[in-house]
Enzyme design. Structure first.
Site, mmCIF file in Angstrom:
data_model
loop_
_atom_site.group_PDB
_atom_site.id
_atom_site.type_symbol
_atom_site.label_atom_id
_atom_site.label_comp_id
_atom_site.label_asym_id
_atom_site.label_seq_id
_atom_site.Cartn_x
_atom_site.Cartn_y
_atom_site.Cartn_z
ATOM 1 N N SER A 1 -9.527 6.338 4.011
ATOM 2 C CA SER A 1 -8.416 5.500 3.552
ATOM 3 C C SER A 1 -7.370 5.398 4.671
ATOM 4 O O SER A 1 -6.406 6.160 4.701
ATOM 5 C CB SER A 1 -7.780 6.073 2.290
ATOM 6 O OG SER A 1 -6.741 5.228 1.837
ATOM 7 N N GLY B 1 -8.692 0.932 -0.161
ATOM 8 C CA GLY B 1 -7.507 0.322 0.405
ATOM 9 C C GLY B 1 -6.232 1.014 -0.033
ATOM 10 O O GLY B 1 -5.126 0.567 0.317
ATOM 11 N N ASP B 2 -6.367 2.081 -0.815
ATOM 12 C CA ASP B 2 -5.205 2.851 -1.272
ATOM 13 C C ASP B 2 -5.641 4.299 -1.398
ATOM 14 O O ASP B 2 -6.615 4.704 -0.759
ATOM 15 C CB ASP B 2 -4.674 2.265 -2.594
ATOM 16 C CG ASP B 2 -3.167 2.459 -2.762
ATOM 17 O OD1 ASP B 2 -2.707 3.615 -2.628
ATOM 18 O OD2 ASP B 2 -2.454 1.475 -3.027
ATOM 19 N N ASP B 3 -4.944 5.089 -2.184
ATOM 20 C CA ASP B 3 -5.280 6.506 -2.309
ATOM 21 C C ASP B 3 -6.680 6.677 -2.894
ATOM 22 O O ASP B 3 -7.063 5.982 -3.842
ATOM 23 C CB ASP B 3 -4.268 7.206 -3.216
ATOM 24 C CG ASP B 3 -2.836 7.060 -2.719
ATOM 25 O OD1 ASP B 3 -2.621 7.164 -1.495
ATOM 26 O OD2 ASP B 3 -1.942 6.832 -3.557
#
Length: 491
Positions: A306, A273-275
């Protein structure tokens, strides 16, 4: 008696007696290391060892125990926090005797709160073992903020300790044959979104001030926040990790090397959900004061999904500096950007000597993204004169398809990002591509053999110059893992 004389951190007759008892208990579980060869059965090119588990590690261990030897119960309901900590504390008394010790986690669902690792130690998860992070906040100790950050990232003040934690360690391994660590992060995500957190969420694995780290052959799912966070550490191998989180889960970064030196990340698959990988080194005035860069970093054979973040991000907390990052053989699928540099006024520090090649991208918003106006600050004490230096950024041998915008490159007015080089890159644009395809402000550099044609700030170089990628290896690339063997008491 010579063994007792050489055992570290044991003082007094009582502690010597404890060590003798532990050694006697563990001697029945002694592991065959790479110097001892158990009976092998060969099938084609694969080697199977009857009754043994085979695993690769930077150090093979002499002594082993199972979590069940310390009262562990793998029913998914019973708390094993005390069992894990007791086991590790007992094994830790062996120090480096015979190469250290290994704690085996057999098949089962092992509910636990946070526990601290020790030096010369391996935590090994069977492929059918699942560590379940407790959802009882009372089992999460609150610890001080990181000195290079000055505060928690989710809230002022402290932060919850990570599930698997260690500080000031030497020679520590977290591995298995693809066992699972489940952070059960959903309640934490709900509280974060609702603004109900008093402290920053825990990570799954965090090792601080440590040297000689291996994290390998595991599956990590649903972390409350970041998954793997080595910080203020050196000589790190992160290998063969699968990380899975819902693509809309908040701040579930995959692997975040932070103020670390000599790190190798390879053969990992991350849905986040992020990098997927975020390289960091501290936040504004706190990172500047701490002054510990991330440097000598290798990232290779990484696959990332992502949709709202970057495959590889440099920053935004980069105030201690980032230098000599080498990424190659990367696959990006349905991600927001390939490589993103995130910084802003007040960060200070630098990002320089970045080399990327062999990057394949499918369905992207941006292939390249640099941001000089990233505005989050820990407090109101940040220095408006602390301007980051971004220079010598190299991208080559890259292919992308179904891309909405080729690049968004935004430096800082009056302090441009310099030395940008892009060569041998082909970007296939989406039928819904947005214009301008290249958006460049306050950047300087060159390009060669790039399609579609880059912005005027990256003029073509005569003669088709390829961007740099160092030929000499970093020290961590020469570190070898060995084949080790473990025979559990119960098969």
């Amino acid at each position: 008696m010579e063994l007792l004389k050489n055992t570290r951190n044991l003082h007094g007759m009582n502690q010597k007696l404890v060590l003798i008892i532990i050694l006697a208990f563990l001697s029945t579980n002694k592991v065959n290391g790479r110097s001892t060869t158990p009976l092998h059965h060969h099938h084609g090119h694969h080697k199977h060892i009857k009754g043994y588990f085979e695993y690769s590690a930077i150090t093979c261990r002499a002594y082993t125990a199972s979590i069940t030897d310390f009262g562990g119960v793998g029913d998914g309901v019973t708390s094993n926090t005390k069992a894990f900590q007791t086991a590790i504390d007992h094994l830790g008394q062996l120090g480096s005797v015979g190469g250290g010790s290994l704690l085996y986690v057999p098949p089962g669902r092992w509910l636990t709160g946070s526990f601290n690792l020790t030096s010369h130690f391996t935590l090994f998860l069977h492929q059918d073992a699942v560590l379940l992070a407790t959802q009882d906040e009372n089992e999460w100790t609150v610890i001080e903020p990181l000195p290079s950050y000055g505060r928690g990232r989710d809230a002022d003040g402290g932060r919850y300790i990570s599930l698997i934690f260690g500080t000031n360690l030497t020679d520590v391994i977290i591995t298995g044959n693809n066992g699972t660590i489940n952070g059960q992060g959903s309640p934490w995500w709900v509280k974060y979104r609702a603004g109900q957190l008093k402290y920053t969420r825990p990570y799954l694995i965090e090792l601080m001030y440590s040297d000689g780290i291996q994290i390998s052959n595991l599956t990590l799912i649903d972390s409350p926040s970041w998954n793997v966070h080595p910080i203020y550490s050196s000589n790190i191998i992160i290998q063969g990790i699968t990380i899975l989180a819902p693509v809309r889960s908040p701040n579930t970064d995959g692997i975040n090397p932070d103020s670390c030196t000599n790190t190798r990340i390879e053969d990992c698959y991350i849905v986040s959900g992020d990098d997927c990988v975020a390289v960091k080194s501290g936040w504004d005035e706190y990172g500047i004061a701490y002054g510990m860069p991330t440097q000598q970093l290798v990232i290779r054979r990484l696959t990332c999904i992502s949709p709202t973040s970057a495959v590889i991000a440099l920053g935004s907390e980069m105030s201690g500096g980032i230098q000599d990052v080498r990424a190659e053989d990367i696959v990006a699928i349905n991600s927001e950007s390939g490589v993103r540099i995130k910084t802003g006024v007040g960060r200070g520090g630098f990002v320089k000597d970045v080399y990327v090649k062999g990057f394949t991208m499918h369905t992207m918003k941006w292939a390249f993204w640099m941001t000089g106006n990233y505005g989050s600050h820990p407090d109101d004490k940040w220095d408006p004169n602390a301007i980051p230096v971004i220079q010598n950024i190299n991208y080559r041998d890259m292919v992308a398809e179904n891309v909405t915008m080729a690049a968004k490159l935004e430096g800082i007015a009056g302090d441009p990002f310099t030395g940008i080089c892009i060569s041998n890159v082909t970007i296939g644009m989406s039928q819904f591509a947005k214009k301008p395809i290249w958006n460049c402000t306050d950047v300087q550099g060159v390009s060669s053999d790039v399609t579609p044609q880059p912005c005027a700030a990256l003029p073509p170089v005569e003669g088709g110059k390829a961007c740099d990628f160092p030929e000499e290896k970093l020290p961590i690339e020469d570190v070898k893992v060995h084949m080790c063997y473990y025979k559990p008491k119960y098969m």
